[in-house]
Scaffold this active site. Structure first.
Site, short mmCIF file in Angstrom:
data_model
loop_
_atom_site.label_atom_id
_atom_site.label_comp_id
_atom_site.label_asym_id
_atom_site.label_seq_id
_atom_site.Cartn_x
_atom_site.Cartn_y
_atom_site.Cartn_z
CG ASP A 162 59.39 47.63 100.97
OD1 ASP A 162 60.00 48.56 101.98
OD2 ASP A 162 59.40 46.71 101.67
CG ASP B 270 61.76 46.65 107.11
OD1 ASP B 270 62.92 47.30 108.01
OD2 ASP B 270 62.48 46.89 105.73
CG ASP C 271 49.06 50.73 119.31
OD1 ASP C 271 47.71 50.95 119.54
OD2 ASP C 271 50.23 52.40 118.90
CG ASP D 19 43.63 53.23 118.98
OD1 ASP D 19 44.83 53.59 118.75
OD2 ASP D 19 42.79 52.28 117.91
CD GLU E 224 44.38 57.75 121.40
OE1 GLU E 224 44.21 58.43 120.84
OE2 GLU E 224 43.97 56.08 121.30
CG HIS F 55 51.13 58.00 115.49
ND1 HIS F 55 50.89 57.81 117.11
CD2 HIS F 55 50.01 57.54 115.20
CE1 HIS F 55 49.45 57.65 117.60
NE2 HIS F 55 48.98 56.63 116.10
CG ASP F 56 47.09 60.12 116.57
OD1 ASP F 56 47.19 59.48 115.46
OD2 ASP F 56 46.47 59.30 117.45
C1 NOJ Z 1 43.71 56.51 117.93
C2 NOJ Z 1 45.12 56.32 116.91
O1 NOJ Z 1 46.78 56.78 117.53
C3 NOJ Z 1 45.04 56.66 115.80
O2 NOJ Z 1 46.55 56.84 114.51
C4 NOJ Z 1 44.14 56.31 115.14
O3 NOJ Z 1 44.01 56.74 113.25
C5 NOJ Z 1 43.07 56.27 115.70
N1 NOJ Z 1 43.34 55.73 116.64
C6 NOJ Z 1 42.16 55.55 115.49
O4 NOJ Z 1 42.55 53.77 115.79
#
Ligand code: NOJ
Length: 558
Positions: free
Chosen positions: A26, A30, A99, A203, A257, A328-329
């Site tokens: 898809d 996953d 997470d 997070d 974080e 990923h940020d």
């Molecule tokens: C931190 C995360 O790493 C990020 O990807 C997310 O957008 C923000 N916190 C909000 O949860």
């Protein structure tokens, strides 16, 4: 339960499930896709996975907006799939850290649906509701801004009040001052621990406690209000309580974080005897180059970079820091720190210089094969709401082209493009024709299969480095000493424990030049090359070393 503190000798691999591997065609990654790659992870040598959110979510922020903490997102599979995945990890000696996103929920979580329905609903106080300012209450309750642009408040007609959201309006902040909310969070953690999870990546955890009265933030062109909710008044109390109600009952690892965390307050956040978090991520080295929300890219400054890492090496032994270059940020690291013509050499140089430090290393999916940003990345390709918003705002002010330029360099999307497994259609990420986000066209050359076949690939280098690092006491707890701190081109440091001494030399430039080694490091009887990103040369430390572009070497000297 006595903690083994296994995380001090772990190597963590971060999986962003949406983009890792799709098993059912898809176009969305996953859990069964992850299961199919467990042998790959084992071969890489990592000992722990941090899985970005896989819970039920409407995906306003790709799973960082959770609508049910106890179940799996439909697109990712089922709880049975999840159980098979964790069992498969454990069978291979790999731990699983999930997470934990509990500063906020999705607005589609049942708690919020109840909460917004009336002022006397039992869930009303699960969130932060206030009357608006101004005569008609049409102004937000204070000037705090969302980290995703705009006001941090949204007006809700049903009860004529505003709710707080430090991220998007579909991510309302939980009210941690409500004891019921804190108990819910502990229960969620225990639910997953009972299923076998080994820990949590927490997070934006330093945002959970807001200052009483929610006062206006001081003036700031970008983000307002931080000083009233970053490591807020009850932060330590609430985290300690959660530790006692849940985390301390299992042999866990919790990593926070780190908004607002620097080496100066790290001890307050993670010292073992505080019984709060176990480990911390800092943003200091990342934000000196780029922060994901501010669009103006900064120039990389090696002296500052070295100073930040060197300061973190002073962290006391009852605390644990994390080592990461990507997640990923942020956009991909290679274009940020080096020239792409030296792609894998830069990747190896970063790995040698950062991952031989003290701290728990994190490798983000694709980093191990040197994935890059997507060239010529256009607005129609943006999937991350932050990229979309930044582009729209800039466009409104006639700055669309500048936004495209900035996002080309730093959009979070770059790191979220599907993992490049092979040179088959769609990089072997899916068997389907479409993917949820565009595949980087360079998958034809950069992919896992190609890297596996080539002995000098970055992938093989990572395998070697991880093997070298695991169980290595010099790296896990040895001392650290930096040399030539003001040098703008080279990072030289030493790690030592008992009679063992390692020396790392890394040229962070694309130039070849002669570097004069510090005298102290040229006096030894034996010198062995441990890791090197060139095939030959520089096999011992000499006074004048000719360093090639991005050359990095780790030696053992005696
Ligand atoms: C931190 C995360 O790493 C990020 O990807 C997310 O957008 C923000 N916190 C909000 O949860």
């Amino acid at each position: 339960m006595a903690k083994t503190r296994w995380y001090k000798d772990a190597v963590v691999y971060q999986i962003y499930p949406r983009s890792f591997c799709d098993s059912n065609g898809d176009g969305i990654g996953d859990i069964r896709g992850i299961i199919s790659k467990l042998d790959y992870l084992k071969e890489l040598g990592i000992t722990c996975v941090w899985l970005s959110p896989c819970y039920k979510s409407p995906n306003d922020d790709n799973g960082y907006d959770i609508s049910n903490y106890r179940d799996i997102m439909d697109e990712f599979g089922t709880l049975e799939d999840w159980q098979e995945m964790i069992d498969g990890m454990h069978a291979r000696g790999i731990k699983l850290v999930m997470d934990l996103v509990v500063n906020h929920t999705s607005d589609e979580h049942e708690w919020f649906k109840q909460s917004r329905s009336s002022k006397d609903n039992p869930y009303r106080d699960y969130y932060i509701w206030r009357k608006g300012r101004g005569k008609d209450g049409k102004k937000p309750p204070n000037n705090w801004t969302s980290r995703f642009t705009g006001s941090a408040w949204t007006y809700d007609e049903t009860t004529d009040e505003w709710y707080l959201h430090l991220f998007s309006k579909k991510q309302p902040d939980l009210n941690w001052d409500n004891p019921k909310v804190r108990q819910e969070v502990a229960d969620i953690c225990n639910y997953w621990f009972e299923k076998g999870v080994d820990g949590f990546r927490c997070d934006v955890i330093t945002y959970i406690s807001k200052e009483e009265g929610l006062p206006n933030g001081k003036w700031n062109p970008a983000l307002k209000g931080d000083e009233h909710f970053t490591i807020g008044p009850n932060y330590h109390k609430y985290i300690h309580e959660l530790n006692q109600r849940s985390w301390s009952k299992y042999d866990t690892m919790t990593v926070g974080e780190g908004q607002g965390i620097t080496i100066d307050n790290a001890e307050e956040i993670v010292a073992e005897e505080r019984e709060e978090l176990d480990c911390v991520f800092t943003f200091e080295h990342q934000t000196q180059v780029d922060s994901f929300i501010v669009t103006v890219p900064k120039k990389f400054n090696l002296v500052k970079w070295k100073e930040i890492f060197s300061n973190w090496q002073k962290i006391p032994s009852n605390c644990q820091n994390s080592l990461y270059i990507e997640n990923h940020d942020y956009s991909r690291s290679l274009p940020r720190y080096g020239k792409l013509e030296y792609r894998e050499t830069v990747g190896k140089m970063l790995a040698i210089s950062v991952y031989l430090l003290k701290g728990t290393p994190y490798i983000y999916q694709g980093q191990e094969i040197g994935m890059t940003n997507i060239d010529n990345f256009q607005p129609e390709d943006y999937k991350d709401q932050v990229s979309v918003k930044i582009y729209e705002i800039c466009k409104k002010f006639g700055l669309g082209k500048i936004a495209i330029w900035a996002l080309q360099r730093k959009a979070r999307d770059h790191a979220r493009a599907p993992m490049q497994w092979s040179d088959a259609k769609n990089a072997g990420f899916t068997t389907g024709d479409e993917t949820w986000m565009m595949v980087n066209p360079n998958y034809v050359d950069i992919n896992v299969e190609e890297s596996e076949e080539r002995p000098d690939s970055l992938l093989h280098f990572y395998q070697k480095l991880i093997k070298f690092r695991l169980g290595n006491e010099v790296i896990i707890k040895g001392s650290y000493k930096q040399y030539d701190a003001k040098n703008k081109k080279v990072w030289v440091y030493e790690r030592a424990l008992d009679n063992k001494k390692y020396v790392v030399v890394a040229n962070y430039t694309d130039k070849q030049f002669s570097y004069t080694m510090p005298d102290e490091l040229t006096k030894y009887e034996k010198c062995v090359v441990l890791l090197h990103n060139y095939e030959d040369g520089n096999n011992k430390i000499v006074k004048k070393m000719v360093l090639r572009p991005y050359e990095a070497i780790a030696y053992e000297i005696e």
